[in-house]
Design an enzyme around this catalytic site. Structure first.
Site, PDB file in Angstrom:
ATOM      1  N   SER A 180       5.332   9.123   7.628  1.00 18.35           N
ATOM      2  CA  SER A 180       4.042   9.228   8.297  1.00 18.35           C
ATOM      3  C   SER A 180       3.036   9.874   7.356  1.00 18.35           C
ATOM      4  O   SER A 180       3.396  10.565   6.414  1.00 18.35           O
ATOM      5  CB  SER A 180       4.164  10.063   9.574  1.00 18.35           C
ATOM      6  OG  SER A 180       2.931  10.099  10.272  1.00 18.35           O
ATOM      7  N   GLY A 181       1.775   9.627   7.645  1.00 16.16           N
ATOM      8  CA  GLY A 181       0.707  10.181   6.832  1.00 16.16           C
ATOM      9  C   GLY A 181      -0.157   9.115   6.201  1.00 16.16           C
ATOM     10  O   GLY A 181      -1.147   9.438   5.530  1.00 16.16           O
ATOM     11  N   GLU A 197       1.520   8.619  18.893  1.00 20.93           N
ATOM     12  CA  GLU A 197       0.290   8.243  18.181  1.00 20.93           C
ATOM     13  C   GLU A 197      -0.544   7.270  19.010  1.00 20.93           C
ATOM     14  O   GLU A 197      -1.767   7.393  19.082  1.00 20.93           O
ATOM     15  CB  GLU A 197       0.674   7.627  16.848  1.00 20.93           C
ATOM     16  CG  GLU A 197      -0.473   7.195  15.958  1.00 20.93           C
ATOM     17  CD  GLU A 197       0.052   6.547  14.695  1.00 20.93           C
ATOM     18  OE1 GLU A 197      -0.185   5.333  14.506  1.00 20.93           O
ATOM     19  OE2 GLU A 197       0.717   7.234  13.902  1.00 20.93           O
ATOM     20  N   LYS A 249       0.813  -1.211   0.000  1.00 24.05           N
ATOM     21  CA  LYS A 249       0.000   0.000   0.000  1.00 24.05           C
ATOM     22  C   LYS A 249       0.851   1.268   0.000  1.00 24.05           C
ATOM     23  O   LYS A 249       0.603   2.208  -0.760  1.00 24.05           O
ATOM     24  CB  LYS A 249      -0.953  -0.008   1.194  1.00 24.05           C
ATOM     25  CG  LYS A 249      -2.038  -1.075   1.118  1.00 24.05           C
ATOM     26  CD  LYS A 249      -2.937  -1.036   2.343  1.00 24.05           C
ATOM     27  CE  LYS A 249      -4.027  -2.098   2.271  1.00 24.05           C
ATOM     28  NZ  LYS A 249      -4.887  -2.068   3.479  1.00 24.05           N
ATOM     29  N   MET A 250       1.872   1.304   0.859  1.00 25.74           N
ATOM     30  CA  MET A 250       2.682   2.511   0.963  1.00 25.74           C
ATOM     31  C   MET A 250       3.625   2.643  -0.230  1.00 25.74           C
ATOM     32  O   MET A 250       3.748   3.715  -0.824  1.00 25.74           O
ATOM     33  CB  MET A 250       3.480   2.497   2.266  1.00 25.74           C
ATOM     34  CG  MET A 250       2.625   2.536   3.512  1.00 25.74           C
ATOM     35  SD  MET A 250       1.676   4.062   3.689  1.00 25.74           S
ATOM     36  CE  MET A 250       2.966   5.203   4.163  1.00 25.74           C
ATOM     37  N   LYS A 259      10.717   8.234  14.209  1.00 20.27           N
ATOM     38  CA  LYS A 259       9.484   7.518  13.860  1.00 20.27           C
ATOM     39  C   LYS A 259       9.027   6.646  15.027  1.00 20.27           C
ATOM     40  O   LYS A 259       7.823   6.489  15.272  1.00 20.27           O
ATOM     41  CB  LYS A 259       9.703   6.662  12.615  1.00 20.27           C
ATOM     42  CG  LYS A 259       8.429   5.984  12.082  1.00 20.27           C
ATOM     43  CD  LYS A 259       7.342   7.001  11.747  1.00 20.27           C
ATOM     44  CE  LYS A 259       6.261   6.447  10.836  1.00 20.27           C
ATOM     45  NZ  LYS A 259       5.542   5.298  11.312  1.00 20.27           N
ATOM     46  N   ARG A 282      -3.413  -2.268  24.530  1.00 21.74           N
ATOM     47  CA  ARG A 282      -3.463  -3.062  23.305  1.00 21.74           C
ATOM     48  C   ARG A 282      -3.102  -4.517  23.582  1.00 21.74           C
ATOM     49  O   ARG A 282      -3.742  -5.441  23.063  1.00 21.74           O
ATOM     50  CB  ARG A 282      -2.509  -2.488  22.257  1.00 21.74           C
ATOM     51  CG  ARG A 282      -2.949  -1.142  21.720  1.00 21.74           C
ATOM     52  CD  ARG A 282      -2.206  -0.790  20.453  1.00 21.74           C
ATOM     53  NE  ARG A 282      -2.550   0.540  19.990  1.00 21.74           N
ATOM     54  CZ  ARG A 282      -2.296   0.974  18.762  1.00 21.74           C
ATOM     55  NH1 ARG A 282      -1.692   0.172  17.892  1.00 21.74           N
ATOM     56  NH2 ARG A 282      -2.627   2.190  18.392  1.00 21.74           N
ATOM     57  N   ASN A 338       5.391   7.226  16.693  1.00 18.89           N
ATOM     58  CA  ASN A 338       4.361   6.200  16.793  1.00 18.89           C
ATOM     59  C   ASN A 338       3.934   5.962  18.231  1.00 18.89           C
ATOM     60  O   ASN A 338       2.779   5.640  18.502  1.00 18.89           O
ATOM     61  CB  ASN A 338       4.842   4.899  16.155  1.00 18.89           C
ATOM     62  CG  ASN A 338       4.727   4.936  14.641  1.00 18.89           C
ATOM     63  OD1 ASN A 338       4.713   6.008  14.043  1.00 18.89           O
ATOM     64  ND2 ASN A 338       4.655   3.785  14.011  1.00 18.89           N
TER      65      ASN A 338
END
Length: 297
Positions: free
Chosen positions: A121-122, A178, A10-11, A171, A270, A175
């Site tokens: 990111s994004g 995030e 996908k990325m 990163k 989580r 995260n």
């Protein structure tokens, strides 16, 4: 520079599309040979093997790696080390542990191959239309490379940090933050969903908060989009997996003796979600019964 993207998930595929939209002709490789059925463009040349990189040795290779962190990334870097030549460049967009990235930098430096670690990111939308990137690597860097990466980002969304491993370190922390933000949003919406005073439409509430509020964010946009489709979020189960970055961040915080209670608890939350019936809950119930005769129904 001859640009090649290895890893067209996908990325990776979204970055390829953005480069094509800019008019860049690039190469692409993925272990899934059917990827070419998903997207084709006259400016994207699909390679049948990584070894096909040898065919472009007369120009400088710029290789984007968008692979899972760990084994797949390490194995590919090892393979590339025997294919690339002096002054070729690897940009590692995997979410690798920063110490692994430092090791990659040092190993490839001895071969004259330039290695950069880049936090990306994004999400898929960002990779397609303008991302946020945190690039780490050697201080002596080709400005044309920095300009190319900046062109793939939103205005102000690119920054170069001239130390190997720094991009992936950032990163990792990004995260972790995030995780904490997502948990706070989830807990607030849980209360709104469960309280008995008012009949809130959570799609309307999250849309309200997307404009002008202190907590407006891409994450609020994301959950609003899903709630607009289904306020019960029925397609999603209650298990939430944790990626490596938050675990590494909590470990790093412990080593540096920096308190990160919110992020640590969001990671534990989580982990708890993955248990069908947490044994710790059974232990609590057993103790309550033993000392006070409390029966759980």
């Amino acid at each position: 520079m001859e640009i090649t993207i290895i890893g067209l998930g996908k990325m990776g595929l979204s970055l390829a599309k953005q480069l094509n939209k800019q008019g860049q002709t690039i190469n692409g490789f993925d272990v899934n040979p059917l990827i070419s059925d998903i997207y084709s463009d006259e400016r994207l040349n699909y390679l049948s093997s990584i070894n096909d990189l040898k065919a472009v040795q007369d120009t400088k290779n710029l290789v984007f790696l968008l692979l899972p962190a760990g084994g797949p990334t390490k194995a590919t870097i090892y393979e590339l080390s025997s294919l690339l030549k002096k002054d070729d460049v690897i940009i590692d967009f995997s979410n690798s542990f920063y110490k692994d990235s430092i090791d990659n930098f040092e190993a490839l430096r001895d071969l004259g191959i330039k290695y950069y670690d880049c936090g990306l990111s994004g999400g898929v939308e960002g990779a397609l239309n303008g991302a946020c990137m945190m690039l780490g690597g050697q201080a002596e860097t080709d400005q044309a490379l920095l300009d190319l990466l900046a062109s793939l980002c939103v205005p102000g969304g690119f920054e170069f940090y001239p130390q190997p491993g720094s991009g992936h370190y950032l990163k990792m922390v990004h995260n972790g933050i995030e995780y904490g933000m997502m948990q706070a949003i989830a807990e607030g919406l849980e209360l709104l969903h469960s309280q008995s005073h008012y009949d809130f439409d959570l799609s309307r509430v999250t849309n309200n908060w997307r404009y002008g509020s202190i907590i407006e964010s891409a994450l609020m946009d994301n959950i609003h989009e899903e709630l607009s489709r289904d306020e019960d979020l029925a397609q999603f189960n209650q298990k939430v997996h944790a990626s490596g970055e938050a675990k590494w961040m909590v470990s790093e915080a412990l080593q540096e003796e920096v308190p990160t209670p919110v992020i640590s608890l969001s990671l534990m939350k989580r982990n708890a979600s993955l248990k069908e019936v947490p044994f710790s809950n059974q232990v609590l119930s057993a103790m309550r019964f033993n000392f006070g005769g409390h029966k759980e129904y």
